[in-house]
Write a protein that holds these residues in place. Structure first.
Motif, short mmCIF file in Angstrom:
data_model
loop_
_atom_site.label_atom_id
_atom_site.label_comp_id
_atom_site.label_asym_id
_atom_site.label_seq_id
_atom_site.Cartn_x
_atom_site.Cartn_y
_atom_site.Cartn_z
N LYS A 117 -7.26 7.10 13.81
CA LYS A 117 -6.26 6.04 13.96
C LYS A 117 -6.57 4.88 13.04
CE LYS A 117 -3.98 6.39 18.30
NZ LYS A 117 -4.35 6.59 19.69
N ILE A 118 -7.85 4.60 12.83
CA ILE A 118 -8.21 3.53 11.91
C ILE A 118 -7.71 3.87 10.51
CG2 ILE A 118 -10.18 2.50 10.73
CD1 ILE A 118 -11.59 2.31 13.31
N MET A 119 -7.92 5.13 10.09
CA MET A 119 -7.45 5.52 8.77
C MET A 119 -5.93 5.47 8.70
SD MET A 119 -10.14 5.84 7.21
CE MET A 119 -9.43 6.28 5.66
N ALA A 120 -5.25 5.78 9.82
CA ALA A 120 -3.78 5.72 9.81
C ALA A 120 -3.31 4.30 9.61
CB ALA A 120 -3.24 6.28 11.13
N TYR A 121 -3.89 3.34 10.35
CA TYR A 121 -3.48 1.95 10.18
C TYR A 121 -3.84 1.44 8.79
CZ TYR A 121 -1.93 1.41 14.93
OH TYR A 121 -1.23 1.53 16.10
N SER A 122 -4.96 1.91 8.27
CA SER A 122 -5.31 1.50 6.91
C SER A 122 -4.29 2.05 5.92
CB SER A 122 -6.72 2.01 6.60
OG SER A 122 -6.77 2.67 5.39
N SER A 123 -3.79 3.26 6.19
CA SER A 123 -2.76 3.82 5.32
C SER A 123 -1.48 3.00 5.38
CB SER A 123 -2.49 5.27 5.74
OG SER A 123 -1.17 5.61 5.49
N ILE A 124 -1.11 2.56 6.59
CA ILE A 124 0.11 1.74 6.71
C ILE A 124 -0.04 0.47 5.87
CG2 ILE A 124 1.56 0.46 8.31
CD1 ILE A 124 0.77 2.38 10.46
N ALA A 125 -1.21 -0.18 5.99
CA ALA A 125 -1.40 -1.43 5.26
C ALA A 125 -1.39 -1.21 3.76
CB ALA A 125 -2.72 -2.08 5.69
N HIS A 126 -2.03 -0.12 3.31
CA HIS A 126 -2.06 0.13 1.86
C HIS A 126 -0.68 0.46 1.32
CE1 HIS A 126 -6.31 0.01 0.61
NE2 HIS A 126 -6.53 0.20 1.90
N MET A 127 0.12 1.19 2.12
CA MET A 127 1.49 1.45 1.69
C MET A 127 2.25 0.14 1.55
SD MET A 127 1.94 4.54 1.18
CE MET A 127 0.37 5.31 1.00
N GLY A 128 1.96 -0.82 2.45
CA GLY A 128 2.60 -2.12 2.34
C GLY A 128 2.25 -2.80 1.03
N TRP A 129 0.98 -2.77 0.65
CA TRP A 129 0.58 -3.36 -0.63
C TRP A 129 1.29 -2.67 -1.79
CZ3 TRP A 129 -2.27 -7.51 -2.14
CH2 TRP A 129 -2.99 -8.19 -1.15
N MET A 130 1.37 -1.35 -1.69
CA MET A 130 1.97 -0.61 -2.81
C MET A 130 3.43 -0.94 -2.99
SD MET A 130 0.48 3.15 -2.64
CE MET A 130 -0.94 3.33 -1.65
N THR A 131 4.16 -1.03 -1.87
CA THR A 131 5.59 -1.24 -2.02
C THR A 131 5.92 -2.70 -2.30
OG1 THR A 131 5.66 -1.29 0.37
CG2 THR A 131 6.41 0.69 -0.70
#
Lengths: 346, 175
Positions: A177-191
């Motif tokens: 779940k930590i990696m999932a939330y980290s993925s959400i945040a990184h996608m935010g930076w990317m977009t």
């Protein structure tokens, strides 16, 4: 699973993403997405317990809805422009619907709810494929339609994703779940930087994939899915604690490590476009991310985490083969001096 | 009425889709699917595509739906669910009907057939020049073009179907 069938299905996942990335006809792109979705379902369901089935069902439902929205946007685009080639989307309605569909596929807020639940329900290797390879296809379409994306919607989704990714990960002890939330945040930076300079989106994607691959490989190597179990790695393989420390700090975006490069470039690009409040907010919200990475490193490498005596020795399973771990670790921590080479990504 | 024939047919189309997506027993879903297939054929034929419409009847209804009907008949239960037997099913069906009725009223009030996009009564099939002059209809040429210019599409869809079979077998296999 029968190895031949497993290979076929895995190759179809690859083929689906390849079709999405190299097609010039909108229908082929949609077919590629569907092929990708169809083929990844048995990979998510490698073990047959109710958790994986529930996770696969959730993944299938959200991604199928996103594909339906994508098809609708494609058809509206066809009605207004009369052609099927991918250049930019000619109608604002179609553009908004397509952005929402791709945001659902990526896991951006407000469509992020499936990411932690699906990542938690599947095995570590499947989670790895889900969080890295599956992000390539939607991001490539976003890259291609980036001239016509509505800026307000995309930036709202990006900033909310960074917030949710940081805030939502704060109370987690399960590593997936930590990696999932980290993925959400990184996608935010990317977009966030997609409309201003899409090259930086690609750079961020590259570095994010390397770091996430490294983290997942380290988790797979120590067979740990909870923070508690990860905190016992000092006993089994002390070297991985150092590697976890370095990679996690790199994911948090700390300077001498390569995770700092995308954040730095994105903030620079945003300030060049005269938005100052936005990158400030984004940088502050990245601190939330950094906090739970730091908590992970605290319990894993910086301290010998307290545990009862009979838990100190982990079960010595046979050593899993970890692919490419040393190059990945080097790339996810030492790439910062190569920043001037960004121009090759254009 | 003939000018609005496509609109009327599309309303029946949507209503029958609502009918089977409110999930009654598969037998009744198949029944409504026959109706929606027939109406879809009517829509395509009113745009001039007689070949594709008849292909819907032949291949879709006459081939795939028949096989589906047989497999469902093998797996049927004693009291299959109808639209009025279960509150949930009826609720979903009525909700879908309600939304469709609201859409139709909106269209009739605003006196133009089109909500997000224009619903043109005269369709246009993609122009495909065979090179030789002849009185070929355009949509049959489209099917022929699928196998010449669109060979990649055939490969991809064929592969997707094969992998679909493998995936379904893998998913339903269990342990």
């Amino acid at each position: 699973m029968n190895p031949l069938i497993f290979t076929t299905i895995l190759m179809t996942v690859l083929l689906g993403t390849m079709i999405v990335m190299m097609s010039s006809h909108w229908l082929m792109i949609w077919i590629g997405f569907e092929m990708n979705l169809l083929a990844i379902i048995p990979i998510l369901m490698k073990k047959y317990n109710p958790r994986t089935m529930e996770a696969s069902t959730k993944y299938f439902l959200t991604q199928a809805t996103a594909s339906m929205l994508l098809m609708m946007a494609i058809i509206i685009n066809l009605m207004h422009s009369g052609q099927w080639t991918i250049t930019k989307v000619f109608n604002p309605t179609a553009s908004i619907i397509m952005t929402s569909a791709l945001a659902m596929k990526l896991g951006l807020t407000p469509f992020h709810f499936w990411v932690p639940e699906v990542t938690q329900g599947i095995s570590l290797t499947s989670g790895l494929i889900l969080l890295t390879w599956q992000k390539l296809a939607p991001m490539s379409i976003l890259y291609q339609i980036s001239p016509s994306i509505n800026l307000n919607i995309l930036l709202t989704m990006a900033v909310l994703s960074i917030l949710v990714g940081g805030w939502g990960g704060l109370n987690q002890t399960q590593l997936r779940k930590i990696m999932a939330y980290s993925s959400i945040a990184h996608m935010g930076w990317m977009t966030a930087v997609l409309v201003y300079n899409p090259t930086l989106t690609m750079l961020n994607m590259l570095i994010y994939i390397m770091m996430t691959l490294t983290m997942f490989m380290l988790f797979i190597h120590s067979s740990s899915t909870t923070m508690l179990s990860l905190s016992h790695t000092w006993n089994k393989t002390p070297l991985t604690t150092t590697l976890i420390l370095i990679t996690l700090l790199s994911m948090g975006g700390l300077p001498p490590l390569s995770g700092f490069m995308p954040k730095w470039m994105i903030i620079q690009e945003l300030t060049k476009n005269s938005s100052i409040i936005l990158p400030t907010l984004m940088a502050i919200m990245a601190l939330l991310n950094l906090y739970f990475y730091m908590r992970l490193t605290y319990s894993t490498s910086l301290t010998m985490f307290p545990s009862t005596n009979n838990m100190k020795m982990k079960w010595q399973f046979e050593t899993k083969r970890i692919t490419l771990l040393p190059p990945l670790i080097v790339m996810s921590s030492l790439l910062l001096p190569l920043t001037p080479m960004l121009s090759i990504l254009d | 009425m003939m000018t609005y024939i496509v609109f009327i047919l599309s309303v029946i189309f949507v209503v029958s889709f609502v009918g089977f997506s409110s999930k009654p027993s598969p037998i009744y879903g198949g029944l409504v699917l026959i109706v929606s297939g027939g109406v879809g054929c009517g829509i395509i034929m009113s745009f001039g595509g007689s070949f594709l419409g008849l292909m819907v009847f032949l291949i879709y209804l006459g081939g795939m739906l028949v096989v589906f009907g047989y497999t469902t008949a093998m797996a049927t239960e004693q009291y299959p669910e109808v639209w009025v037997s279960n509150t949930t099913v009826m609720g979903v069906f009525l909700l879908g009907l309600l939304m469709e009725v609201m859409l139709v009223l909106y269209v009739l009030k605003s006196e133009e057939v089109g909500v997000v996009f224009k619903f043109s009564g005269v369709g246009d099939w993609a122009i495909y020049d065979t090179g030789d002059s002849g009185v070929f209809s355009e949509e049959i040429m489209g099917v022929a073009a699928l196998y010449s210019y669109g060979a990649w599409v055939v490969i991809v869809t064929g592969w997707s179907l094969l992998v679909g079979v493998l995936v379904i077998l893998e998913v339903t296999r269990g342990d």
